[in-house]
Structure formats: C-alpha cells, structure tokens
Design a protein around this motif. Structure first.
Motif, short mmCIF file in Angstrom:
data_model
loop_
_atom_site.label_atom_id
_atom_site.label_comp_id
_atom_site.label_asym_id
_atom_site.label_seq_id
_atom_site.Cartn_x
_atom_site.Cartn_y
_atom_site.Cartn_z
N LEU A 1 -4.88 -30.19 19.77
CA LEU A 1 -5.93 -30.03 18.39
C LEU A 1 -7.13 -29.71 18.74
O LEU A 1 -8.79 -29.72 17.50
CB LEU A 1 -5.75 -31.73 18.34
CG LEU A 1 -5.05 -32.85 17.01
CD1 LEU A 1 -4.85 -34.18 17.65
CD2 LEU A 1 -5.41 -32.68 16.11
N THR B 1 -15.76 -36.43 17.77
CA THR B 1 -14.66 -36.39 16.82
C THR B 1 -13.95 -37.52 17.41
O THR B 1 -13.64 -38.14 18.59
CB THR B 1 -13.77 -35.61 16.32
OG1 THR B 1 -12.92 -35.39 17.92
CG2 THR B 1 -14.45 -34.64 15.78
N TRP C 1 -10.24 -39.96 17.10
CA TRP C 1 -8.54 -39.64 16.29
C TRP C 1 -8.23 -40.84 16.11
O TRP C 1 -8.52 -41.61 17.80
CB TRP C 1 -8.22 -38.42 16.82
CG TRP C 1 -8.96 -37.14 16.93
CD1 TRP C 1 -9.57 -36.40 17.38
CD2 TRP C 1 -8.30 -36.60 15.59
NE1 TRP C 1 -9.97 -35.19 16.93
CE2 TRP C 1 -8.95 -35.11 15.91
CE3 TRP C 1 -7.33 -36.22 15.03
CZ2 TRP C 1 -9.40 -34.16 15.23
CZ3 TRP C 1 -7.25 -34.97 13.83
CH2 TRP C 1 -8.33 -34.02 13.59
N SER D 1 -5.91 -40.20 11.51
CA SER D 1 -7.48 -40.01 11.01
C SER D 1 -7.92 -39.54 11.89
O SER D 1 -7.97 -40.29 13.14
CB SER D 1 -7.79 -40.93 9.78
OG SER D 1 -6.92 -41.74 8.96
N VAL D 2 -9.71 -39.03 11.37
CA VAL D 2 -10.51 -38.66 12.09
C VAL D 2 -11.56 -39.16 11.99
O VAL D 2 -11.29 -38.94 10.81
CB VAL D 2 -10.27 -37.40 13.16
CG1 VAL D 2 -10.22 -36.35 10.95
CG2 VAL D 2 -11.21 -37.05 13.87
N GLY E 1 -8.00 -45.01 20.38
CA GLY E 1 -8.11 -44.10 20.02
C GLY E 1 -8.51 -42.67 21.16
O GLY E 1 -8.78 -43.15 21.82
#
Ligand SMILES: O=C(O)CCC(=O)C(=O)O
Length: 258
Positions: free
Chosen positions: A75, A131, A133, A175-176, A198
C-alpha cells in the motif's frame, strides 16, 4: 460533505487542491481489510494507550509500523498514491506511518495541521501529504477524522473557530482519505462502545526530517528484504544533489544482502 472520487491520481489531485481533503471508497476489498486487520489486532494486543491529550488516553497508536507488520508494504508504494505524492511533494519519504485505534469514550482530538511541526515561513508549498486508511467503517459516532474543508489555504493568521464547519470523513472500511498537510483536522470523539481503527501513511518532502526515525526503528536486515521504492521511503534515499549521503555514498549501499 467531503467529496468522494475514484481511486485515480488526477481525480484525487484535483480534489485535494480544491478542498484539501478527498475520500476514495472501498479501495481495499473485504478480504484485504480482514487480513490487514487481523495483523494489526496482533500488534494492538501489546500496544499501550496514549500518554497525553493529543495521542488520546484511550487511544492506541502503533508507531514504528514497518518494524511490526508487513501489511502496508504494498500500500505504501501503490502507484496511484505515489502519483499523487509525485505531483504534490516531488521527492518525499514516509514521515509518520501510524496505526490509530480510538477507544470507546475518547473525546475528540484537538484540530491541528500536520505540517505545523516544521518551523517554515508561511505560506509555503505542500511539504506534507497524509492518507488515512479505514479498517472500520468511519462514522461520526465512532470518531471519523474531522476536517475543516478549504482550510489548507488559510495561511498563518487563521485558526478554526466555532463558525467554521467541521465535516466528518465518514467512509466504509477499506476506504482512504487523502489530505494536505496544511488542512485543519483531528480524530473525532468515539461515542460508541467499540474502538475505531485507522492507519495513517503520512509522507513529507525528502529534504525535511521525517517525524519518525525509520532508519533507527526498522532494522537494516528487515529493510533489505523490502521493495526498493519502500527502502527509499524509509530513509534510504538521496534528495538531489546529495542530502542523505553516508560517507559520501548512497545510503542503500549500506544495506546488507537480503
Ligand atoms: O485518528 C484520526 O482520525 C486522526 C488523527 C490525527 O490527525 C493525528 O493524530 O495527527
């Protein structure tokens, strides 16, 4: 409501420029979410809760993520994500990759900007991109990250007030959220009886010192087994022409054979 776009570099860039934050839903399928979650649960078993208001006394933070799990190796170098970073940061490295499990009853974290840790004169270009996640469904009730949309353009003389709308990054697991290092945001309050998990993969310009010192945290023996791009993101890189050298040579030359 925060804009949702396809997991596409140009669409993400356009929205981050405009609003400072954007969501991409269900980038990871349910099996991948479950596999990553299972490994994070293993790490969380021995992870302490926070030591101050910012970390959250009922919140667990998995620091030194790349020493503790292999779940983010792919990722962290996803081509769509790197496309966004290439455009916004140019040369960059991982700064603060951290699992954040907000516990039940945790109050909302104070709003802050991620790039304010660097004493740079403002305004300045983008130096931090983050970011978030989601490994649970993020909801207003369980502590979805909160954002002040558009605040990445405010500059040094403005702070959020009660008049500024704060929006929740509600998104399903997998989702991100992509967001500018200059946007005001913070973890939400968790009013449910279950934790909210997260992971932030936060990147900073390669000429800045990253928040976490991965070169000390992740052993060279482990780094040697990782993809070359990830090695670079963990500190084995040069910001041209020569920031980051070791004894006059590229730091990768000092990794052991895998
Ligand atoms: O956990 C979250 O939703 C955000 C946390 C955050 O912004 C931080 O700790 O810097």
């Amino acid at each position: 409501m925060i804009r949702t776009v396809d997991f596409d570099t140009q669409a993400i860039l356009e929205a981050v420029h405009a609003d400072g934050v954007v969501l991409c839903e269900r980038v990871l399928d349910a099996d991948r979410v479950a596999a990553i979650r299972a490994d994070l649960d293993r790490v969380l078993e021995t992870t302490p809760t926070g030591r101050n208001d910012f970390e959250g006394y009922g919140t667990k933070r998995i620091y030194n993520l790349f020493a503790k799990t292999r779940a983010f190796d792919e990722l962290a170098i996803d081509p769509v994500l790197l496309g966004v970073l290439d455009d916004l940061l140019g040369h960059y490295q991982l700064s603060a990759p951290t699992g954040i499990q907000i516990g039940p009853g945790e109050p909302a974290q104070g709003l802050h900007t991620d790039d304010s840790i660097y004493p740079l004169p403002q305004p300045h270009g983008e130096v931090v991109v983050n970011t978030m996640w989601a490994f649970d469904d993020f909801t207003r009730a369980n502590g979805a990250t909160r954002f002040v949309e558009g605040s990445h353009r405010w500059g040094p003389d403005r702070w959020p007030t009660e008049d500024d709308p704060v929006v929740d990054a509600e998104m399903p697991a997998g989702s991100v959220a992509f967001y500018s290092g200059s946007i005001w945001h913070g973890g939400g309050a968790n009013a449910t009886d279950r934790p909210r998990l997260g992971v932030i993969l936060e990147y900073a310009a390669a000429w800045l010192r990253p928040q976490e010192n991965h070169v000390v945290g992740v052993t060279p023996e482990v780094v040697a087994t990782l993809p070359e791009r990830l090695q670079e993101l963990l500190g084995y890189n040069i910001f041209p022409p020569f920031v980051g050298y070791v004894d006059g040579r590229h730091p990768k030359r000092f990794l052991p054979a895998p």
